[in-house]
Design an enzyme around this catalytic site. Structure first.
Site, PDB file in Angstrom:
ATOM      1  N   TYR A  32      33.118  66.754  29.521  1.00 59.08           N
ATOM      2  CA  TYR A  32      32.219  67.081  28.444  1.00 59.08           C
ATOM      3  C   TYR A  32      31.902  66.016  27.714  1.00 59.08           C
ATOM      4  O   TYR A  32      32.778  65.267  27.743  1.00 59.08           O
ATOM      5  CB  TYR A  32      32.712  68.649  27.757  1.00 59.08           C
ATOM      6  CG  TYR A  32      33.790  68.176  26.751  1.00 59.08           C
ATOM      7  CD1 TYR A  32      35.224  67.897  27.153  1.00 59.08           C
ATOM      8  CD2 TYR A  32      33.704  68.059  25.337  1.00 59.08           C
ATOM      9  CE1 TYR A  32      36.206  67.715  26.318  1.00 59.08           C
ATOM     10  CE2 TYR A  32      34.563  67.837  24.537  1.00 59.08           C
ATOM     11  CZ  TYR A  32      35.839  67.649  24.990  1.00 59.08           C
ATOM     12  OH  TYR A  32      36.636  67.386  24.017  1.00 59.08           O
ATOM     13  N   ARG A  51      31.034  56.726  28.947  1.00 58.06           N
ATOM     14  CA  ARG A  51      32.402  57.601  29.068  1.00 58.06           C
ATOM     15  C   ARG A  51      31.941  59.002  29.940  1.00 58.06           C
ATOM     16  O   ARG A  51      33.038  59.026  30.741  1.00 58.06           O
ATOM     17  CB  ARG A  51      32.685  57.920  27.692  1.00 58.06           C
ATOM     18  CG  ARG A  51      34.202  58.501  27.729  1.00 58.06           C
ATOM     19  CD  ARG A  51      34.610  58.882  26.315  1.00 58.06           C
ATOM     20  NE  ARG A  51      33.954  59.875  25.764  1.00 58.06           N
ATOM     21  CZ  ARG A  51      34.082  60.151  24.409  1.00 58.06           C
ATOM     22  NH1 ARG A  51      35.329  59.496  23.647  1.00 58.06           N
ATOM     23  NH2 ARG A  51      33.221  60.852  23.776  1.00 58.06           N
ATOM     24  N   ARG A 100      37.610  81.533  45.155  1.00 58.25           N
ATOM     25  CA  ARG A 100      38.649  80.674  44.259  1.00 58.25           C
ATOM     26  C   ARG A 100      39.686  79.913  44.953  1.00 58.25           C
ATOM     27  O   ARG A 100      40.280  80.518  46.035  1.00 58.25           O
ATOM     28  CB  ARG A 100      39.252  81.586  43.228  1.00 58.25           C
ATOM     29  CG  ARG A 100      40.249  80.748  42.249  1.00 58.25           C
ATOM     30  CD  ARG A 100      40.975  81.802  41.330  1.00 58.25           C
ATOM     31  NE  ARG A 100      41.939  80.947  40.604  1.00 58.25           N
ATOM     32  CZ  ARG A 100      42.878  80.414  41.096  1.00 58.25           C
ATOM     33  NH1 ARG A 100      43.594  80.743  41.984  1.00 58.25           N
ATOM     34  NH2 ARG A 100      43.859  79.518  40.028  1.00 58.25           N
ATOM     35  N   HIS A 102      41.960  75.838  44.766  1.00 57.76           N
ATOM     36  CA  HIS A 102      42.164  74.735  44.012  1.00 57.76           C
ATOM     37  C   HIS A 102      41.511  73.448  44.713  1.00 57.76           C
ATOM     38  O   HIS A 102      40.417  72.553  43.692  1.00 57.76           O
ATOM     39  CB  HIS A 102      43.734  74.228  43.902  1.00 57.76           C
ATOM     40  CG  HIS A 102      44.307  75.279  43.010  1.00 57.76           C
ATOM     41  ND1 HIS A 102      44.541  76.747  43.208  1.00 57.76           N
ATOM     42  CD2 HIS A 102      45.360  74.974  42.038  1.00 57.76           C
ATOM     43  CE1 HIS A 102      45.504  77.049  42.334  1.00 57.76           C
ATOM     44  NE2 HIS A 102      45.647  76.223  41.439  1.00 57.76           N
ATOM     45  N   LYS A 149      37.707  62.987  29.514  1.00 56.01           N
ATOM     46  CA  LYS A 149      37.307  64.075  28.628  1.00 56.01           C
ATOM     47  C   LYS A 149      37.093  65.276  29.384  1.00 56.01           C
ATOM     48  O   LYS A 149      35.810  65.798  29.731  1.00 56.01           O
ATOM     49  CB  LYS A 149      36.041  63.514  27.974  1.00 56.01           C
ATOM     50  CG  LYS A 149      35.769  64.260  26.474  1.00 56.01           C
ATOM     51  CD  LYS A 149      34.717  63.358  25.554  1.00 56.01           C
ATOM     52  CE  LYS A 149      34.224  64.227  24.383  1.00 56.01           C
ATOM     53  NZ  LYS A 149      35.352  64.503  23.372  1.00 56.01           N
ATOM     54  N   GLU A 182      47.238  60.062  19.534  1.00 53.87           N
ATOM     55  CA  GLU A 182      46.196  60.334  18.767  1.00 53.87           C
ATOM     56  C   GLU A 182      46.234  61.701  18.046  1.00 53.87           C
ATOM     57  O   GLU A 182      47.309  62.063  17.894  1.00 53.87           O
ATOM     58  CB  GLU A 182      44.683  60.297  19.557  1.00 53.87           C
ATOM     59  CG  GLU A 182      45.198  61.251  20.912  1.00 53.87           C
ATOM     60  CD  GLU A 182      43.999  61.568  21.725  1.00 53.87           C
ATOM     61  OE1 GLU A 182      42.715  60.945  21.427  1.00 53.87           O
ATOM     62  OE2 GLU A 182      44.121  62.006  22.939  1.00 53.87           O
TER      63      GLU A 182
HETATM   64  C1  LIG Z   1      41.322  64.099  21.831  1.00 57.82           C
HETATM   65  C2  LIG Z   1      40.270  63.540  21.160  1.00 57.82           C
HETATM   66  N1  LIG Z   1      40.395  62.242  20.920  1.00 57.82           N
HETATM   67  C3  LIG Z   1      39.468  61.605  20.209  1.00 57.82           C
HETATM   68  C4  LIG Z   1      38.378  61.895  19.977  1.00 57.82           C
HETATM   69  C5  LIG Z   1      37.282  61.126  19.298  1.00 57.82           C
HETATM   70  O1  LIG Z   1      36.367  60.775  20.119  1.00 57.82           O
HETATM   71  P1  LIG Z   1      34.875  60.227  19.779  1.00 57.82           P
HETATM   72  O2  LIG Z   1      34.737  59.411  18.853  1.00 57.82           O
HETATM   73  O3  LIG Z   1      34.324  60.173  21.037  1.00 57.82           O
HETATM   74  O4  LIG Z   1      34.181  61.645  19.388  1.00 57.82           O
HETATM   75  C6  LIG Z   1      37.960  63.243  20.420  1.00 57.82           C
HETATM   76  C7  LIG Z   1      36.709  63.916  20.170  1.00 57.82           C
HETATM   77  O5  LIG Z   1      36.354  65.143  20.377  1.00 57.82           O
HETATM   78  C8  LIG Z   1      38.999  64.147  21.026  1.00 57.82           C
HETATM   79  O6  LIG Z   1      38.850  65.385  21.272  1.00 57.82           O
END
Ligand SMILES: Cc1ncc(COP(=O)(O)O)c(C=O)c1O
Length: 287
Positions: A32, A51, A100, A102, A149, A182
């Site tokens: 996403y 990305r 379904r 994997h 992501k 993070e």
């Molecule tokens: C886990 C995580 N880290 C960092 C970010 C920041 O990413 P961005 O600056 O691309 O929104 C997000 C954004 O949703 C996130 O979910």
């Protein structure tokens, strides 16, 4: 009424339907993005699409849409939703399967869903109107592929709830050696004097577009020193300022960590300078 986009069709969000046999629903098998826009202009669109493409490659998913197709869909979504302050959420999953299992199905027809949602007005670096954040802290217990992501966000969801249950609005995550990774939905920066630090990217962090834009803007347009290097829990706790970064917040000042006040409980001067610069350059440098 929110207008969404689902598999080649624009339609009211409440009418959008996906099969329960979609692998996004069954496995969280999807990628996403969230792209902010102000007045019909996307911020950092190509960085987000870079990305997205990296993520799709990581999970071995091909899509039939070109970059121009995607941009056309986003622009149309913005127009149909009024061109205000809007985030575009999009997700591409590995589609619907008859059975379904994997392993990837032999024939994959990806599901593409996107919609637009209201976001706050673009932040301008004004200390008086800054949105202030409180955070808790915790051990990062997510998987080892946080650089993707992926729509499989249960690890992040559980960490966010740890923060919420502690009375905070986000949570700073630390690895087993007590180094910052993070936050549940943001990247993190700290400030010491005129030095701004953020951890290097690896499999335990998402390569945030806002993180990237912040580093580039500060290096290009300011005299602050930006260091990409390990940041320990002790560094965070004694920092002059702590910031979160994400697309819908840009740079957001943290004023308390685990109930202890940071930076006097107000947005700091380095934050104000950084967010002001990002506001000046969010379109010209990154579109
Ligand atoms: C886990 C995580 N880290 C960092 C970010 C920041 O990413 P961005 O600056 O691309 O929104 C997000 C954004 O949703 C996130 O979910």
């Amino acid at each position: 009424m929110t207008i969404a986009y689902l598999n080649n069709e624009f339609l009211p969000l409440e009418d959008a339907r996906v099969s329960p046999m979609d692998r996004g629903f069954l496995f969280g098998d999807g990628i996403y993005e969230v792209i902010p826009s102000y007045g019909g202009r996307l911020v950092g669109a190509h960085l987000h699409l870079n990305r997205l493409e990296r993520g799709l490659r990581e999970v071995q998913m091909d899509i039939p849409w070109t970059r121009d197709d995607l941009l056309d869909i986003f622009k149309e979504l913005l127009t149909r939703n009024g061109n205000g302050n809007l985030g575009i959420y999009l997700q591409i999953t590995r589609g619907v399967t008859p059975k379904r299992g994997h392993a990837f199905p032999e024939v994959v027809r990806p599901t593409f869903f996107a919609y637009a949602f209201d976001i706050p007005a673009p932040p301008d670096g004004n200390i008086d109107s800054a949105t202030l954040w409180t955070v808790s802290t915790g051990e990062d217990l997510r998987w080892q592929r946080c650089h993707i992501k992926s729509t499989s966000l249960l690890g992040n969801v559980l960490h966010m709830m740890e923060g919420v249950n502690a009375g905070a609005s986000e949570i700073l995550l630390f690895d087993e050696d007590d180094f910052l990774t993070e936050a549940a939905a943001c990247n993190v920066f700290i400030v010491e004097g005129s030095v701004i630090r953020t951890p290097a990217l690896d499999h335990q962090k998402l390569a945030g577009v806002t993180r990237d834009m912040t580093i580039t803007t500060l290096r290009q347009y300011s005299d602050f020193k930006v260091r990409v290097e390990p940041v320990s829990r002790a560094d965070v706790l004694k920092a002059d300022e702590v910031w979160l970064s994400s697309s819908t917040k840009e740079i957001a000042p943290v004023i308390a960590i685990d109930g202890r006040v940071v930076g006097g409980g107000v947005a700091g001067p380095v934050w104000a300078a950084a967010q002001t610069l990002l506001a000046q350059h969010r379109f010209d440098t990154f579109e």
